[in-house]
Motif scaffolding. Structure first.
Motif, short mmCIF file in Angstrom:
data_model
loop_
_atom_site.label_atom_id
_atom_site.label_comp_id
_atom_site.label_asym_id
_atom_site.label_seq_id
_atom_site.Cartn_x
_atom_site.Cartn_y
_atom_site.Cartn_z
N ASP B 171 0.86 -1.19 0.00
CA ASP B 171 0.00 0.00 0.00
C ASP B 171 0.90 1.25 0.00
OD1 ASP B 171 -3.09 0.76 1.15
OD2 ASP B 171 -1.50 2.26 1.42
N PRO B 172 0.59 2.23 -0.87
CA PRO B 172 1.48 3.42 -0.96
C PRO B 172 1.70 4.10 0.39
CG PRO B 172 -0.34 3.55 -2.57
CD PRO B 172 -0.54 2.30 -1.82
N VAL B 173 0.69 4.14 1.22
CA VAL B 173 0.86 4.76 2.55
C VAL B 173 1.89 3.96 3.36
CG1 VAL B 173 -0.28 5.35 4.73
CG2 VAL B 173 -1.46 5.75 2.56
N ALA B 174 1.78 2.64 3.30
CA ALA B 174 2.71 1.78 4.05
C ALA B 174 4.14 1.98 3.55
CB ALA B 174 2.29 0.32 3.93
N VAL B 175 4.31 2.06 2.25
CA VAL B 175 5.64 2.23 1.67
C VAL B 175 6.26 3.55 2.13
CG1 VAL B 175 6.93 2.53 -0.51
CG2 VAL B 175 5.10 0.81 -0.35
N GLN B 176 5.45 4.62 2.07
CA GLN B 176 5.94 5.94 2.48
C GLN B 176 6.29 5.97 3.97
OE1 GLN B 176 2.92 8.68 0.95
NE2 GLN B 176 4.39 10.32 1.33
N VAL B 177 5.44 5.33 4.77
CA VAL B 177 5.69 5.32 6.22
C VAL B 177 6.97 4.55 6.52
CG1 VAL B 177 4.82 4.51 8.45
CG2 VAL B 177 3.27 5.63 6.85
N ARG B 178 7.16 3.43 5.85
CA ARG B 178 8.38 2.64 6.08
C ARG B 178 9.63 3.48 5.82
NH1 ARG B 178 5.89 -1.87 3.49
NH2 ARG B 178 7.16 -1.65 1.63
N ALA B 179 9.59 4.27 4.75
CA ALA B 179 10.75 5.10 4.41
C ALA B 179 10.98 6.16 5.50
CB ALA B 179 10.54 5.76 3.06
N GLN B 180 9.89 6.69 6.02
CA GLN B 180 9.97 7.74 7.03
C GLN B 180 10.53 7.23 8.36
OE1 GLN B 180 9.42 11.02 7.06
NE2 GLN B 180 9.82 11.12 9.26
N ILE B 181 10.13 6.02 8.75
CA ILE B 181 10.46 5.58 10.11
C ILE B 181 11.57 4.55 10.16
CG2 ILE B 181 8.12 6.02 10.96
CD1 ILE B 181 7.65 2.98 10.85
N ALA B 233 7.39 20.79 5.64
CA ALA B 233 7.83 19.42 5.95
C ALA B 233 6.88 18.80 6.97
CB ALA B 233 9.25 19.45 6.49
N ASP B 234 6.54 19.61 7.98
CA ASP B 234 5.59 19.14 8.99
C ASP B 234 4.26 18.77 8.35
OD1 ASP B 234 7.23 19.30 11.11
OD2 ASP B 234 6.46 21.19 11.90
N THR B 235 3.84 19.63 7.43
CA THR B 235 2.55 19.40 6.79
C THR B 235 2.54 18.09 6.02
OG1 THR B 235 2.42 21.77 6.58
CG2 THR B 235 0.77 20.51 5.39
N ASP B 236 3.64 17.82 5.29
CA ASP B 236 3.74 16.56 4.55
C ASP B 236 3.66 15.37 5.49
OD1 ASP B 236 3.99 17.97 2.28
OD2 ASP B 236 6.14 17.63 1.99
N LEU B 237 4.39 15.49 6.58
CA LEU B 237 4.43 14.40 7.55
C LEU B 237 3.05 14.19 8.17
CD1 LEU B 237 6.62 12.52 8.44
CD2 LEU B 237 7.13 14.03 10.35
N GLN B 238 2.39 15.32 8.45
CA GLN B 238 1.05 15.22 9.04
C GLN B 238 0.05 14.62 8.05
OE1 GLN B 238 0.55 19.21 10.33
NE2 GLN B 238 1.86 18.93 12.13
N ASP B 239 0.23 14.96 6.77
CA ASP B 239 -0.64 14.34 5.75
C ASP B 239 -0.47 12.83 5.77
OD1 ASP B 239 -1.62 16.73 4.89
OD2 ASP B 239 -0.28 16.93 3.14
N LEU B 240 0.80 12.42 5.82
CA LEU B 240 1.11 11.00 5.82
C LEU B 240 0.54 10.34 7.09
CD1 LEU B 240 2.61 8.58 4.52
CD2 LEU B 240 4.67 9.31 5.74
N ALA B 241 0.75 11.01 8.21
CA ALA B 241 0.28 10.47 9.49
C ALA B 241 -1.24 10.30 9.47
CB ALA B 241 0.69 11.40 10.63
N GLU B 242 -1.90 11.29 8.90
CA GLU B 242 -3.35 11.24 8.85
C GLU B 242 -3.82 10.08 7.97
OE1 GLU B 242 -5.08 14.91 7.53
OE2 GLU B 242 -6.90 14.55 8.70
N ASP B 243 -3.16 9.94 6.80
CA ASP B 243 -3.50 8.83 5.90
C ASP B 243 -3.32 7.49 6.61
OD1 ASP B 243 -4.03 10.61 3.92
OD2 ASP B 243 -2.16 10.29 2.79
N LEU B 244 -2.18 7.38 7.30
CA LEU B 244 -1.87 6.11 7.97
C LEU B 244 -2.91 5.81 9.05
CD1 LEU B 244 -0.05 3.69 8.64
CD2 LEU B 244 1.35 5.20 10.06
N LEU B 245 -3.19 6.80 9.87
CA LEU B 245 -4.12 6.54 10.96
C LEU B 245 -5.52 6.21 10.43
CD1 LEU B 245 -3.55 6.20 13.85
CD2 LEU B 245 -4.12 8.56 14.28
#
Lengths: 231, 256
Positions: B171-181, B233-245
């Motif tokens: 899942d694209p969200v999972a892939v992006q999160v893996r790269a982030q963390i 940068a925060d906004t991007d991260l928050q977008d990702l966080a929101e998608d993930l949650l």
């Protein structure tokens, strides 16, 4: 069918209908374990390692429940007989001399007049007897990492604990923190230590985690204690 | 179903557990510390046995509570559940009505189990479960009376495992999160996100989960600073966080 029969039959059905390890399977198994523990006719033994026999039996029930067949009109009777069948063997194992347990409870420890086994020498494990047992175990133990570490912290012979501190806060060094966190029992709270030393809480906390803990680990391994747990 | 009425589960304590607890206690500096280490080890061993009945795999050999050095340094009773995280198993002695939580057991825990001891140490009872706490605002103790039935532990473990499994997908969200963390522990991140899902209002998710992904200690509360200083940068991260949650919330709702 009495109430217990109804509950047991519903739970066994639920366990068997769901794939092992699924949430529903685990929830039903959890309930079933409660029921098993309340079964009045569950086999008992006075052997000190009866808990192990019981533990192995509950593991077996969890693995084998799908193979249970009701053979008597009462499901409770049939089920307890099935469980006792396995439990009985595990109790029998406890008395067999060639038990391949990691601690050889039945191995003779000395060629005495009457052979004594470790089993007969086992202390009665009670909360009230714990202090006495630990005290004598500690006296008999030559290498005690807990003690050696504390002596090291107090003396800090190479000053490597004293010399590790966040920039411009020499009082907030690893020796001081270790004295208050490891030797003091119960330990001081990080928040209180931060106030006492007039250091930011996060600075102190991260210095402890990133510097002091690894340093203490390193000291322990230099004293001859590896990271790996004892077998 | 009212599980509060049900009898507590009893876990037999085999001699092997006593043997290991004795070895750990024998190397401590004082009898008092030895006793603490001994009881912590028995509590952990008991929960390990219980989870075996439910076919939940644990690894005693990597637990701090079974490490002679770690036990000398801190009051820990952690049980590592493979691929899921650490569960803290705190002993409760006769007459005690609260479970004390030393500072060292607040972070990196997926939850707490209260383990009731009586004078005879051949068995213990599982009092109940409490999910993980907000590390920036954790209580110093838990009341035994407020614990959830132990059945809720199964629910919590299932939630965390399903979320960790999602992170492994394409899942694209999972892939992006893996790269982030990449440098942070996945199970720890998931445990913090689960707490945010459970305890925060939906409008707070974005900020609280964004902080978790950014690697800062998760407060879970919407602070003025974090809302005001949102750069891109925060906004991007928050977008990702929101998608993930939102993805996780979907998985968890389906499982409920």
């Amino acid at each position: 069918m009495d109430d217990r029969d109804k509950r047991l039959s519903a739970l066994i059905a639920q366990v068997c209908q769901n794939p092992a390890k699924s949430r529903k399977w685990r929830t039903a198994m959890n309930q079933l374990l409660r029921e098993i523990q309340q079964l009045p006719k569950l086999k008992k033994s006075t052997h000190p390692n009866y808990p192990e026999a019981l533990n192995l039996t509950l593991e077996w029930v969890s693995d084998e429940i799908a193979n249970f067949e009701q053979r008597q009109p009462s499901i409770s009777t049939s089920f307890v007989n099935w469980v006792n069948g396995y439990l009985g063997w595990r109790i029998k194992d406890l008395y067999s001399p060639d038990q391949d347990a990691p601690i050889s409870l039945d191995a003779p420890i000395a060629a005495d007049i009457r052979p004594t086994t470790r089993l007969e020498q086992l202390p009665d494990f009670t909360l009230s007897g714990l202090d006495g047992m630990i005290e004598s175990d500690q006296k008999e133990t030559i290498q005690r990492i807990g003690l050696e570490l504390e002596l090291y912290i107090e003396q800090d012979p190479e000053a490597n604990l004293r010399n590790s501190y966040p920039r411009s806060y020499p009082e907030c060094n690893c020796q001081f923190l270790s004295l208050r966190r490891v030797l003091k029992d119960p330990p001081d709270k990080f928040q209180d230590l931060a106030e006492e030393l007039k250091v930011n809480y996060t600075t102190l906390n991260s210095h402890w985690k990133r510097k002091c803990e690894p340093l203490l680990q390193e000291i322990a391994s230099n004293l001859g204690y590896g990271q790996e747990p004892q077998p | 179903m009212n599980t509060a009425q049900l009898p507590l589960l009893t876990v037999p304590i085999e001699l092997k557990a006593h043997e290991r607890a004795r070895q750990l206690a024998a190397v401590q500096s004082t009898v008092q510390k030895g006793k603490r280490v001994y009881l912590n080890a028995l509590a952990v061993y008991a929960v390990h046995s219980y989870l075996k009945w439910l076919q939940i795999e644990t690894d005693l050999n990597v637990c701090d509570s079974f490490n002679p050095v770690k036990t000398a340094l801190a009051n820990v009773a952690d049980l590592v559940i493979i691929g899921t995280g650490s569960l803290e198993c705190r002993p409760v002695l006769p007459g005690e009505i609260t479970i004390s939580l030393p500072e060292e057991v607040i972070e990196n825990r997926i939850g707490y189990v209260g383990v009731q001891f009586s004078d005879r140490l051949d068995s213990v009872q599982l009092l109940g479960f409490s999910p993980n706490l907000d590390s920036s605002n954790a209580p110093q103790q838990l009341a035994v009376a407020e614990l959830m039935p132990i059945d809720n532990l199964i629910e919590q473990i299932t939630r965390l495992q399903s979320a960790i499994a999602f992170l492994e997908t394409d899942d694209p969200v999972a892939v992006q999160v893996r790269a982030q963390i990449e440098t942070q522990s996945r199970s720890n991140i998931i445990a913090q996100l689960e707490r945010i899902y459970r305890t925060c209002e939906e409008y707070e998710w974005r900020y609280a989960a964004g902080e978790v992904l950014a690697g800062s200690p998760a407060g879970g509360e919407l602070t003025r600073e974090s809302a005001d200083s949102a750069d891109s940068a925060d906004t991007d991260l928050q977008d990702l966080a929101e998608d993930l949650l939102e993805k996780l919330a979907e998985i968890w709702r389906d499982a409920a």
